[in-house]
Design a protein around this motif. Structure first.
Motif, PDB file in Angstrom:
ATOM      1  N   MET A   1     -13.604  -5.520  36.624  1.00  0.00           N
ATOM      2  CA  MET A   1     -13.634  -4.794  37.738  1.00  0.00           C
ATOM      3  C   MET A   1     -12.771  -5.335  38.716  1.00  0.00           C
ATOM      4  O   MET A   1     -12.072  -4.506  39.231  1.00  0.00           O
ATOM      5  N   PHE A   2     -12.869  -6.495  38.997  1.00  0.00           N
ATOM      6  CA  PHE A   2     -12.090  -7.417  40.137  1.00  0.00           C
ATOM      7  C   PHE A   2     -10.755  -7.213  39.820  1.00  0.00           C
ATOM      8  O   PHE A   2      -9.724  -7.113  40.771  1.00  0.00           O
ATOM      9  N   LEU A   3     -10.189  -7.595  38.541  1.00  0.00           N
ATOM     10  CA  LEU A   3      -8.860  -7.294  38.208  1.00  0.00           C
ATOM     11  C   LEU A   3      -8.268  -5.950  38.685  1.00  0.00           C
ATOM     12  O   LEU A   3      -7.363  -5.919  39.208  1.00  0.00           O
ATOM     13  N   HIS A   4      -9.080  -4.831  38.337  1.00  0.00           N
ATOM     14  CA  HIS A   4      -8.508  -3.554  38.614  1.00  0.00           C
ATOM     15  C   HIS A   4      -8.515  -3.233  40.157  1.00  0.00           C
ATOM     16  O   HIS A   4      -7.600  -2.893  40.678  1.00  0.00           O
ATOM     17  N   LEU A   5      -9.535  -3.929  40.824  1.00  0.00           N
ATOM     18  CA  LEU A   5      -9.389  -3.663  42.454  1.00  0.00           C
ATOM     19  C   LEU A   5      -8.438  -4.503  43.128  1.00  0.00           C
ATOM     20  O   LEU A   5      -7.707  -3.806  43.936  1.00  0.00           O
ATOM     21  N   LEU A   6      -8.166  -5.759  42.650  1.00  0.00           N
ATOM     22  CA  LEU A   6      -6.980  -6.292  43.092  1.00  0.00           C
ATOM     23  C   LEU A   6      -5.590  -5.969  42.552  1.00  0.00           C
ATOM     24  O   LEU A   6      -4.796  -5.966  43.453  1.00  0.00           O
ATOM     25  N   LEU A   7      -5.779  -5.548  41.593  1.00  0.00           N
ATOM     26  CA  LEU A   7      -4.225  -4.933  41.211  1.00  0.00           C
ATOM     27  C   LEU A   7      -3.893  -3.747  42.045  1.00  0.00           C
ATOM     28  O   LEU A   7      -2.932  -3.524  42.531  1.00  0.00           O
ATOM     29  N   PHE A   8      -4.795  -2.625  42.313  1.00  0.00           N
ATOM     30  CA  PHE A   8      -4.537  -1.582  43.043  1.00  0.00           C
ATOM     31  C   PHE A   8      -4.402  -1.918  44.679  1.00  0.00           C
ATOM     32  O   PHE A   8      -3.624  -1.292  45.222  1.00  0.00           O
ATOM     33  N   LEU A   9      -5.271  -3.066  45.133  1.00  0.00           N
ATOM     34  CA  LEU A   9      -4.956  -3.422  46.300  1.00  0.00           C
ATOM     35  C   LEU A   9      -3.562  -3.923  46.530  1.00  0.00           C
ATOM     36  O   LEU A   9      -2.896  -3.898  47.434  1.00  0.00           O
ATOM     37  N   GLY A  10      -3.092  -4.817  45.482  1.00  0.00           N
ATOM     38  CA  GLY A  10      -1.908  -5.416  45.638  1.00  0.00           C
ATOM     39  C   GLY A  10      -0.428  -4.373  45.583  1.00  0.00           C
ATOM     40  O   GLY A  10       0.270  -4.397  46.237  1.00  0.00           O
ATOM     41  N   LEU A  11      -0.876  -3.448  44.617  1.00  0.00           N
ATOM     42  CA  LEU A  11       0.219  -2.353  44.639  1.00  0.00           C
ATOM     43  C   LEU A  11       0.099  -1.831  45.883  1.00  0.00           C
ATOM     44  O   LEU A  11       1.328  -1.421  46.507  1.00  0.00           O
ATOM     45  N   HIS A  12      -0.676  -1.381  46.758  1.00  0.00           N
ATOM     46  CA  HIS A  12      -0.786  -0.696  47.683  1.00  0.00           C
ATOM     47  C   HIS A  12      -0.208  -1.501  48.971  1.00  0.00           C
ATOM     48  O   HIS A  12       0.375  -1.069  50.062  1.00  0.00           O
ATOM     49  N   GLU A  13      -0.597  -2.866  48.778  1.00  0.00           N
ATOM     50  CA  GLU A  13       0.010  -3.782  49.955  1.00  0.00           C
ATOM     51  C   GLU A  13       1.621  -3.623  49.911  1.00  0.00           C
ATOM     52  O   GLU A  13       2.015  -3.542  50.627  1.00  0.00           O
ATOM     53  N   ILE A  14       2.197  -3.623  48.626  1.00  0.00           N
ATOM     54  CA  ILE A  14       3.604  -3.855  48.578  1.00  0.00           C
ATOM     55  C   ILE A  14       4.226  -2.277  48.884  1.00  0.00           C
ATOM     56  O   ILE A  14       4.938  -2.274  49.821  1.00  0.00           O
ATOM     57  N   ILE A  15       3.471  -1.281  48.706  1.00  0.00           N
ATOM     58  CA  ILE A  15       3.748   0.161  48.993  1.00  0.00           C
ATOM     59  C   ILE A  15       3.828   0.078  50.749  1.00  0.00           C
ATOM     60  O   ILE A  15       4.600   0.871  50.988  1.00  0.00           O
ATOM     61  N   ARG A  16       2.769  -0.362  51.232  1.00  0.00           N
ATOM     62  CA  ARG A  16       2.464  -0.187  52.632  1.00  0.00           C
ATOM     63  C   ARG A  16       3.509  -1.304  53.575  1.00  0.00           C
ATOM     64  O   ARG A  16       4.107  -0.808  54.161  1.00  0.00           O
ATOM     65  N   ILE A  17       3.883  -2.497  52.853  1.00  0.00           N
ATOM     66  CA  ILE A  17       4.650  -3.182  53.484  1.00  0.00           C
ATOM     67  C   ILE A  17       6.198  -2.573  53.468  1.00  0.00           C
ATOM     68  O   ILE A  17       7.057  -2.622  54.483  1.00  0.00           O
ATOM     69  N   ARG A  18       6.571  -1.951  52.415  1.00  0.00           N
ATOM     70  CA  ARG A  18       7.972  -1.380  51.995  1.00  0.00           C
ATOM     71  C   ARG A  18       7.981   0.077  52.618  1.00  0.00           C
ATOM     72  O   ARG A  18       8.950   0.537  52.552  1.00  0.00           O
ATOM     73  N   LYS A  19       6.870   0.445  53.310  1.00  0.00           N
ATOM     74  CA  LYS A  19       6.838   1.792  53.869  1.00  0.00           C
ATOM     75  C   LYS A  19       7.474   2.984  52.893  1.00  0.00           C
ATOM     76  O   LYS A  19       8.239   3.629  53.138  1.00  0.00           O
ATOM     77  N   THR A  20       6.861   2.868  51.737  1.00  0.00           N
ATOM     78  CA  THR A  20       7.422   3.943  50.676  1.00  0.00           C
ATOM     79  C   THR A  20       6.929   5.198  50.806  1.00  0.00           C
ATOM     80  O   THR A  20       5.744   5.556  50.850  1.00  0.00           O
ATOM     81  N   PRO A  21       7.770   6.221  51.010  1.00  0.00           N
ATOM     82  CA  PRO A  21       7.305   7.355  51.869  1.00  0.00           C
ATOM     83  C   PRO A  21       6.714   8.344  50.761  1.00  0.00           C
ATOM     84  O   PRO A  21       6.076   9.132  51.031  1.00  0.00           O
TER      85      PRO A  21
END
Length: 115
Positions: A1-21
């Motif tokens: 469970m933790f791996l899934h949560l951290l994976l999705f948070l990490g992906l969204h962090e990169i998406i957010r930082i790069r302002k992926t439209p």
């Protein structure tokens, strides 16, 4: 469970930082706690000696992600479907109850299913 949560948070962090439209700024999580929580009579009593502490540990990075996004001026929303009691999340300032789905109150109302 933790791996899934951290994976999705990490992906969204990169998406957010790069302002992926082309990726919307929200995440939907459905019942991450199910392995850890009993309901009603099965409710576990002490946080330190049960898996309830794991649920609280999982809520912390979700709350922190929203806090970091807010501090950086970004909008982000998480929709989390959970069956946990308020005392587990009431200390997190970025977690809010929108609707309680219990005792006949459902995400899809019964009247819509009867048609």
């Amino acid at each position: 469970m933790f791996l899934h949560l951290l994976l999705f948070l990490g992906l969204h962090e990169i998406i957010r930082i790069r302002k992926t439209p082309f990726v919307p700024p929200f995440l939907v999580i459905d019942k991450f706690n199910r392995p850890y929580w009993g309901d009603g009579e099965q409710k576990k009593e002490t946080l330190e000696q049960t898996d309830i502490s794991k649920v609280k540990s999982a809520l912390n990075p979700l709350n922190n992600f929203i806090q970091n996004a807010n501090e950086e001026g970004d909008e982000f929303q998480m929709i989390v479907f959970e069956h946990i009691n308020e005392e587990l999340w009431e200390t997190f300032p970025h977690i809010h109850l929108v609707e309680e789905i219990r005792d006949g109150n459902a995400l899809i109302p019964k009247s819509m299913l009867d048609e």
